[in-house]
Design an enzyme around this catalytic site. Structure first.
Site, PDB file in Angstrom:
ATOM      1  N   TYR A 103       0.846  -1.200   0.000  1.00  0.00           N
ATOM      2  CA  TYR A 103       0.000   0.000   0.000  1.00  0.00           C
ATOM      3  C   TYR A 103       0.878   1.245   0.000  1.00  0.00           C
ATOM      4  CZ  TYR A 103      -4.153  -2.704   1.229  1.00  0.00           C
ATOM      5  OH  TYR A 103      -5.196  -3.587   1.218  1.00  0.00           O
ATOM      6  N   TYR A 142      -0.492 -10.062   0.360  1.00  0.00           N
ATOM      7  CA  TYR A 142       0.537  -9.529   1.268  1.00  0.00           C
ATOM      8  C   TYR A 142       0.417 -10.179   2.642  1.00  0.00           C
ATOM      9  CZ  TYR A 142      -3.195  -6.376   2.947  1.00  0.00           C
ATOM     10  OH  TYR A 142      -4.358  -5.856   3.457  1.00  0.00           O
ATOM     11  N   ARG A 150      -2.846 -12.256   3.311  1.00  0.00           N
ATOM     12  CA  ARG A 150      -4.136 -11.781   2.825  1.00  0.00           C
ATOM     13  C   ARG A 150      -4.240 -12.071   1.341  1.00  0.00           C
ATOM     14  NH1 ARG A 150      -7.849  -8.056   4.159  1.00  0.00           N
ATOM     15  NH2 ARG A 150      -8.944  -9.996   3.786  1.00  0.00           N
ATOM     16  N   HIS A 153      -7.237  -8.437  -2.692  1.00  0.00           N
ATOM     17  CA  HIS A 153      -8.556  -7.862  -2.376  1.00  0.00           C
ATOM     18  C   HIS A 153      -8.524  -6.361  -2.612  1.00  0.00           C
ATOM     19  CE1 HIS A 153      -6.212  -7.353   1.314  1.00  0.00           C
ATOM     20  NE2 HIS A 153      -6.913  -6.236   1.489  1.00  0.00           N
ATOM     21  N   HIS A 155     -10.475  -2.775  -1.201  1.00  0.00           N
ATOM     22  CA  HIS A 155     -11.347  -2.174  -0.194  1.00  0.00           C
ATOM     23  C   HIS A 155     -12.320  -1.207  -0.882  1.00  0.00           C
ATOM     24  CE1 HIS A 155      -8.802  -3.364   3.311  1.00  0.00           C
ATOM     25  NE2 HIS A 155      -7.869  -3.395   2.372  1.00  0.00           N
TER      26      HIS A 155
END
Ligand SMILES: [Fe+2]
Length: 216
Positions: A103, A142, A150, A153, A155
């Site tokens: 991120y 990640y 995870r 995906h 958000h």
């Protein structure tokens, strides 16, 4: 005796009537109604700092020449209310990791590389027919902890006056990590499909994902 029978009949009729009405009620609900998209935690990487470019195309950052790294994908969706009616003018917001699973956020401890060509965050209104479209990059998986990765995906957050804000996460079909994800597997089994995008059967790299929100 007669009295008894007739009482039993009344009882039976009222029970059957009740069942009948109940069944009709279920049927009517099932026909037009849609269950809201399940909520999920916002997570630690919601953008902290405003950025200039939040348009629907996350593969290009305004003022930069390079395209984001990774596989370009498209997400097409609709925002609906629980009666199935399309909702225009809903603010649809999306944020995600880049192709490396990183991120663009100061609290992300992942040593995977940043990608300055990736926008990472977008905010668009749903159009007249409640529809939205994002061009983005298939997000990388990640590590959330040393034992838990995870799955890829994205958000989502929606806002519209008069409706409950929806914060959720969208997963991708066929990802093995979906089976072991501590967030997704905590959801009741019947809710999980509502959080997994569908691959568009007609176009490769295109995914379909509807958001159903509730009136406040
Ligand atoms: Fe995340």
């Amino acid at each position: 005796m007669e009295q008894k029978t007739s009482r039993r009949n009344i009882l039976r009729n009222s029970v059957l009537g009740g069942v009948g009405l109940g069944f009709m009620g279920e049927f009517a609900r099932a026909e037009g109604q849609r269950a809201p998209t399940p909520h999920e935690i916002k997570g630690p990487f919601y953008p902290l700092v405003a950025q200039k470019d939040v348009d629907f195309d996350l593969t290009r950052v305004e003022g930069r020449d390079e395209r984001a790294e990774g596989r370009v994908i498209h997400i097409h969706g609709k925002v609906l209310d629980t009666t199935g009616k399309a909702l225009p003018d809903v603010t649809v917001e999306l944020w995600q990791a880049n192709t490396h699973g990183r991120y663009n956020h100061p609290h992300d401890p992942n040593p995977a590389p940043l990608d300055p060509g990736f926008q990472g965050w977008a905010i668009v209104p749903s159009g007249e027919k409640g529809e939205f479209h994002f061009r983005t990059i298939y997000p990388g998986a990640y590590p959330a902890t040393p034992e838990w990765s995870r799955p890829p995906h994205i958000h989502f957050k929606t806002s519209r006056r008069g409706y409950v804000e929806l914060v959720t996460q969208m997963y991708f079909p066929g990802e093995e990590l979906n089976e072991t994800d501590r967030l997704l597997t905590r959801k009741p089994e019947r809710e999980r499909p509502k959080m997994i995008a569908r691959a568009d059967p007609e176009r490769e790299h295109h995914f379909l994902f509807d958001l159903v929100i509730e009136e406040a």
